[in-house]
Design an enzyme around this catalytic site. Structure first.
Site, PDB file in Angstrom:
ATOM      1  N   LYS A  59       8.420   6.302  -5.537  1.00  9.50           N
ATOM      2  CA  LYS A  59       7.857   5.373  -6.508  1.00  9.50           C
ATOM      3  C   LYS A  59       6.344   5.506  -6.500  1.00  9.50           C
ATOM      4  CE  LYS A  59       6.388   1.249  -6.324  1.00  9.50           C
ATOM      5  NZ  LYS A  59       5.228   1.415  -7.231  1.00  9.50           N
TER       6      LYS A  59
ATOM      7  N   GLU B 271       1.037   4.533   6.336  1.00  7.86           N
ATOM      8  CA  GLU B 271      -0.336   5.037   6.291  1.00  7.86           C
ATOM      9  C   GLU B 271      -1.144   3.980   5.565  1.00  7.86           C
ATOM     10  OE1 GLU B 271      -1.223   7.870   7.629  1.00  7.86           O
ATOM     11  OE2 GLU B 271       0.637   9.005   7.802  1.00  7.86           O
TER      12      GLU B 271
ATOM     13  N   CYS C  30      -8.625   5.732   1.947  1.00  5.80           N
ATOM     14  CA  CYS C  30      -8.253   4.921   3.118  1.00  5.80           C
ATOM     15  C   CYS C  30      -9.072   5.282   4.338  1.00  5.80           C
ATOM     16  CB  CYS C  30      -6.768   5.077   3.401  1.00  5.80           C
ATOM     17  SG  CYS C  30      -6.228   6.776   3.450  1.00  5.80           S
TER      18      CYS C  30
ATOM     19  N   GLU D 270     -11.696  -3.757   4.694  1.00  8.22           N
ATOM     20  CA  GLU D 270     -11.715  -2.600   3.813  1.00  8.22           C
ATOM     21  C   GLU D 270     -12.130  -3.043   2.412  1.00  8.22           C
ATOM     22  OE1 GLU D 270      -7.829  -0.830   2.783  1.00  8.22           O
ATOM     23  OE2 GLU D 270      -8.749   1.075   3.301  1.00  8.22           O
TER      24      GLU D 270
HETATM   25  P1  NAD Z   1      -0.682  -1.860  -2.552  1.00  6.64           P
HETATM   26  O1  NAD Z   1      -0.527  -1.644  -1.110  1.00  6.64           O
HETATM   27  O2  NAD Z   1      -0.279  -3.174  -3.117  1.00  6.64           O
HETATM   28  O3  NAD Z   1       0.141  -0.745  -3.352  1.00  6.64           O
HETATM   29  C1  NAD Z   1       0.548   0.487  -2.827  1.00  6.64           C
HETATM   30  C2  NAD Z   1       1.940   0.815  -3.345  1.00  6.64           C
HETATM   31  O4  NAD Z   1       2.871  -0.145  -2.862  1.00  6.64           O
HETATM   32  C3  NAD Z   1       2.088   0.781  -4.862  1.00  6.64           C
HETATM   33  O5  NAD Z   1       2.974   1.795  -5.246  1.00  6.64           O
HETATM   34  C4  NAD Z   1       2.707  -0.569  -5.115  1.00  6.64           C
HETATM   35  O6  NAD Z   1       3.450  -0.629  -6.301  1.00  6.64           O
HETATM   36  C5  NAD Z   1       3.611  -0.713  -3.935  1.00  6.64           C
HETATM   37  N1  NAD Z   1       3.927  -2.082  -3.560  1.00  6.64           N
HETATM   38  C6  NAD Z   1       3.173  -3.195  -3.744  1.00  6.64           C
HETATM   39  N2  NAD Z   1       3.785  -4.272  -3.259  1.00  6.64           N
HETATM   40  C7  NAD Z   1       4.956  -3.840  -2.735  1.00  6.64           C
HETATM   41  C8  NAD Z   1       6.041  -4.482  -2.081  1.00  6.64           C
HETATM   42  N3  NAD Z   1       6.017  -5.784  -1.846  1.00  6.64           N
HETATM   43  N4  NAD Z   1       7.089  -3.730  -1.673  1.00  6.64           N
HETATM   44  C9  NAD Z   1       7.111  -2.412  -1.887  1.00  6.64           C
HETATM   45  N5  NAD Z   1       6.123  -1.755  -2.505  1.00  6.64           N
HETATM   46  C10 NAD Z   1       5.060  -2.450  -2.928  1.00  6.64           C
HETATM   47  O7  NAD Z   1      -2.148  -1.549  -2.946  1.00  6.64           O
HETATM   48  P2  NAD Z   1      -2.898  -2.071  -4.266  1.00  6.64           P
HETATM   49  O8  NAD Z   1      -2.443  -3.416  -4.684  1.00  6.64           O
HETATM   50  O9  NAD Z   1      -2.769  -1.021  -5.244  1.00  6.64           O
HETATM   51  O10 NAD Z   1      -4.368  -2.191  -3.708  1.00  6.64           O
HETATM   52  C11 NAD Z   1      -4.727  -3.328  -2.924  1.00  6.64           C
HETATM   53  C12 NAD Z   1      -5.649  -2.924  -1.810  1.00  6.64           C
HETATM   54  O11 NAD Z   1      -4.965  -2.041  -0.928  1.00  6.64           O
HETATM   55  C13 NAD Z   1      -6.861  -2.147  -2.217  1.00  6.64           C
HETATM   56  O12 NAD Z   1      -7.898  -2.979  -2.584  1.00  6.64           O
HETATM   57  C14 NAD Z   1      -7.178  -1.367  -0.983  1.00  6.64           C
HETATM   58  O13 NAD Z   1      -7.947  -2.126  -0.095  1.00  6.64           O
HETATM   59  C15 NAD Z   1      -5.844  -1.108  -0.364  1.00  6.64           C
HETATM   60  N6  NAD Z   1      -5.306   0.228  -0.605  1.00  6.64           N
HETATM   61  C16 NAD Z   1      -5.245   1.078   0.417  1.00  6.64           C
HETATM   62  C17 NAD Z   1      -4.753   2.348   0.232  1.00  6.64           C
HETATM   63  C18 NAD Z   1      -4.674   3.320   1.340  1.00  6.64           C
HETATM   64  O14 NAD Z   1      -4.344   4.464   1.126  1.00  6.64           O
HETATM   65  N7  NAD Z   1      -4.941   2.916   2.546  1.00  6.64           N
HETATM   66  C19 NAD Z   1      -4.326   2.746  -1.017  1.00  6.64           C
HETATM   67  C20 NAD Z   1      -4.370   1.851  -2.074  1.00  6.64           C
HETATM   68  C21 NAD Z   1      -4.877   0.593  -1.843  1.00  6.64           C
END
Ligand code: NAD
Ligand code: MN
Length: 807
Positions: A195, A269, A303, A400
């Protein structure tokens, strides 16, 4: 065309960049051809678009396409397809699978320009990066893993695929994260359901087309688009053997909790706040260039971004001046412009979050420096930002940001640098700049992070594992260590029930003392000392004939806390030489061997004499086995395609909380102890409830074998209660639970407090006595975490990896 009086100097000064736009025609044409509407890719076909949401270009707000939001039935369809496909896929021979992965690498390479543009359109990152970094790394990833597919049967003889992998990725490196997930999973014989993030689905959909194009067997790769809700459906599927997630720590913890006790493998990760450390003897100009890459690559939405700058005090003003000068030269704007350094932030909400964190820091007294940028007002642009005059307690220093924001801190000594660097709940990466190789290599093991870049930053390669310590997650992607994450040892569930003593037997003589030589209330062993139960409670231990044997202490929260404290204080066990550790372990084995008759007698109270003797003999052998491994679980020197070596070293997890097994109680106890000691971990072990006598008395052997106090702690009591306390304690780094299955869900749920690594396995269905079991070696591998240290061996060290590997 030029004025006669224009001197070369003046012309040079006024020379600006012209726009050098990459064409988006081919990518838009592809969108149009699909009527800008996309379904999922399930069982080798695209579904009809339904329940759609819009995806837009963050650089100008323009509509790109409508994407389908996957619901439960889409996910179920994908699972059915993936389960069937996995059987066929894993029965192909290694070479057949390798050819498909190779074909994917080739076809991505052939479509690389379109993919780069599409990625830029949807994510907002610069075309310079998608073209020169993202896509080349994607291609490299598939080539590298075509290789692993080819030699899998040879290199992982004792392992088999986990089955179907559910994979969830973020928006910051959409196609690169897809490749990090899909390539190793397929190479190891699994099928996948991936996904993508809701903001960046297009390159994943294009990738699905490429899978179709090369004739990848249907169902091996399924792409279901959608948001967090779709993700939740995916992680709750029973038939999925492994979940791989990249994203925020918050969602990572949520996923750990939701999958707790479900027996799925899990890799996370997550986020970071990685230190970028400049010593006064560093090549400062190189360091500043490295810093630009560390924090302003991909708009800082990385990240492992070097978002916490630590500069040695004597050079701090000089470094600050150079950073400011360099910031002013960074070009922010239309990401399709080939001369732009920084493009747009992913979306309005992320932009707002960055802005809020920065203004909050200003209110708290920090100084904010930003450059002037002139960008499309409809786009999500944010200027490169430097924050000085900070305090360690500020949110901007701890949390972060996931944006182009750098915080500036200073230090005086290397020790202080280590302290500040480690003063975070995260542990993803660190970058160390010094011309002194001794200093750099002294720092590298001291920093708690999964990746260390020496005189470099943000380098990635398929041959090198990537992943975090602490709340940055667990598991590795890339390298040999990454393949293990998609495999499990063969015969993992080949139960053999022996030496199981059931408590339920009839008690004959409760109040009566049996053999006086073993009559004594068993205390705990904490910090190298015999300790009475804090709560003052004990229970009666009854042998196989129903006779009273002894009183056994019942541990409580306070006992566990004391043990964790002792274990944390004995960290020198982790840094002593492996030779020393093996000597101590051989000594343990020798002393146990001398007292063999005594320990057999203790076990004989509960099991048949023949079984007792087998168990003690095997326990001695097990100590020899893990003593042998102390100095042989070598790391690796990974070969990235640049003039650098990457040292993959195995480091201990730290403090392990372990619940031992009811079957083969002494052997399982010794196995856990041996495992922990071998690789430098410290341990708190809860022995079998029904048959703890030999384990509790083992302290006598420990005491005479030079094991430093606090390295091994033994507390008897309720596995449910004590396991719970261990699982929530933030001073514990990993939980191993070999007790009853009924506790697994709670233990894994509670592990999210500080994201402990967990290993849960029903001890009674494990064959502890099988000396040939690959599980013995697998557990050893699980007792360490890999740290990858990148070391350049070239003076001209600042160059982008991806540019080199393109050729
Ligand atoms: P997120 O963690 O919410 O999303 C990452 C992935 O997880 C997306 O595909 C999302 O659809 C999915 N997801 C979200 N909620 C989920 C759930 N409850 N169950 C299963 N899958 C789920 O990240 P975001 O909302 O896009 O960004 C929020 C913050 O996260 C950013 O501001 C940043 O600080 C951090 N972030 C970190 C990374 C990293 O690689 N470390 C990447 C993106 C965002
Ligand atoms: Mn989210």
């Amino acid at each position: 065309m030029r004025g006669q009086d224009l001197s070369i100097a003046k012309e040079f000064k006024e020379m600006g960049y012209g726009e050098a736009l990459e064409s988006d025609a081919a990518a838009l044409e592809w969108l149009e051809k699909n009527k800008r509407k996309f379904g999922h890719f399930i069982d080798g076909k695209f579904t009809k678009p339904s329940n759609t949401f819009k995806t837009t270009n963050p650089a100008n707000g323009k509509f790109l396409a409508e994407i389908s939001k996957g619901n439960l039935s889409d996910i179920k369809l994908a699972v059915t397809s993936a389960v069937a496909a996995q059987k066929r896929w894993s029965s192909l021979n290694s070479h057949e699978r390798a050819k498909y992965l190779y074909a994917l690498a080739r076809v991505i390479q052939k479509n690389s320009r379109l993919l780069a543009v599409l990625e830029t359109l949807e994510n907002g990152k610069s075309i310079r990066e998608t073209r020169d970094i993202d896509i080349p790394l994607v291609v490299r990833h598939f080539y590298h893993h075509a290789g692993w597919a080819e030699i899998l049967h040879e290199e992982f003889k004792d392992y088999e695929p986990v089955g179907v992998a559910g994979q969830i990725i973020p928006w910051n490196f959409p196609l690169l994260m897809l490749s990090w997930k899909i390539a190793p999973a397929l190479a190891a014989g699994n099928s996948v359901i991936l996904k993508p993030a809701e903001t960046t689905s297009l390159t994943a959909i294009y990738f699905a087309k490429l899978c179709e194009m090369i004739g990848l067997p249907k169902g091996v790769v399924n792409i279901v688009t959608g948001d967090g809700e779709t993700g939740e459906h995916l992680i709750s599927q029973d038939k999925i053997g492994k979940i791989a997630f990249t994203g925020s720590t918050e969602v990572g913890k949520r996923i750990r909790k939701k999958t707790a006790g479900k027996g799925k493998k899990l890799t996370l990760e997550l986020g970071g706040k990685s230190p970028f450390i400049i010593f006064d003897d560093a090549d400062i100009d190189s360091a500043v260039e490295g810093l630009v890459d560390a924090i302003w690559l991909n708009q800082g939405e990385v990240c492992c971004a070097g978002s916490r700058l630590l500069v040695q005090e004597s050079i701090s003003e000089k470094v600050k001046r150079k950073i400011v000068a360099r910031m002013k030269k960074l070009r922010v704007g239309n990401p399709l412009d080939k001369s732009v350094d920084m493009g747009a932030i992913i979306n309005q909400s992320q932009l707002k979050k960055i802005g809020q964190m920065v203004s909050e820091s200003e209110k708290e007294g920090a100084k904010v420096f930003q450059t002037n940028i002139k960008c499309d007002a409809k786009g999500c642009f944010y200027p490169p930002t430097l924050i000085t005059d900070t305090e360690p307690s500020m949110e901007i220093v701890r949390e972060e940001v996931f944006g182009p924001v750098l915080v500036f801190l200073t230090f005086r000594t290397p020790n202080e640098a280590v302290e500040i660097a480690n003063n975070t709940q995260y542990g993803l990466a660190a970058s160390i700049w010094t011309e002194n190789i001794n200093l750099a290599l002294d720092m590298a093991p001291k920093i708690k992070a999964g990746v260390i870049w020496i005189n470099s930053s943000n380098m990635f390669d398929a041959a090198v594992g990537f992943g975090g310590y602490r709340e940055s997650g667990y598991g590795r992607e890339g390298g040999k260590e990454g393949i293990f994450e998609y495999l499990k040892p063969k015969g993992h569930n080949s139960p053999k029930k022996v030496n199981r003593f059931k408590e339920s037997r009839k008690v004959k003589t409760l109040d009566q003392t049996a053999d006086s030589s073993i009559d004594q209330t068993r205390k705990f062993y904490i910090g190298g000392k015999q300790v009475r139960p804090d709560g003052g409670y004990s229970s009666k231990l009854i042998d196989k004939n129903g006779n009273f044997v002894t009183e056994v202490g019942l541990g409580n929260r306070k006992d566990i806390r004391d043990a964790v404290e002792s274990a944390n204080l004995s960290s020198s066990w982790s840094t002593t030489t492996s030779h020393n550790r093996s000597q101590v372990m051989y000594y343990l084995a020798e002393n146990l061997s001398k007292r063999k008759a005594e320990f057999c007698a203790k076990l004989e109270l509960f099991v048949e004499p023949k079984d007792a003797e087998i168990e003690v003999n095997l326990a001695i052998e097990r100590l020899f086995y893990y003593a042998a491994w102390t100095d042989k679980l070598d790391g690796a020197v990974h070969q990235a395609p640049i003039r650098a070596n990457t040292l993959a070293i195995n480091e201990p997890l730290g403090v392990i909380g372990a619940i031992s097994s009811e079957s083969e109680p002494f052997l399982s106890f010794i196995t856990i102890l041996g495992l922990a000691l071998s690789q430098g971990n410290r341990v708190i072990i809860i022995p079998s409830r029904a048959n703890p006598l030999a384990c509790l008395d083992f302290y006598q052997v420990i005491d005479t074998s030079d094991v430093p106090g606090g390295v091994v702690n033994i507390i008897s009591g309720s596995p449910g209660e004590l396991g719970k306390v261990l699982s929530e304690h933030s001073g514990v780094d990993a939980i191993w639970h070999f007790g009853s299955k009924k506790y697994f869900s709670e233990v894994e749920s509670l592990s999210i407090s500080n994201l402990k690594q967990t290993y849960v396995s029903d001890g009674e269905s494990m064959d502890w006595s099988n000396t040939q079991s690959p599980v013995l070696k697998e557990l050893l591998r699980r007792s360490v975490q890999v740290k990858n240290i990148w070391i350049w061996w070239e003076v001209l060290r600042y160059c982008l990896l991806a540019i080199l590997i393109q050729n």
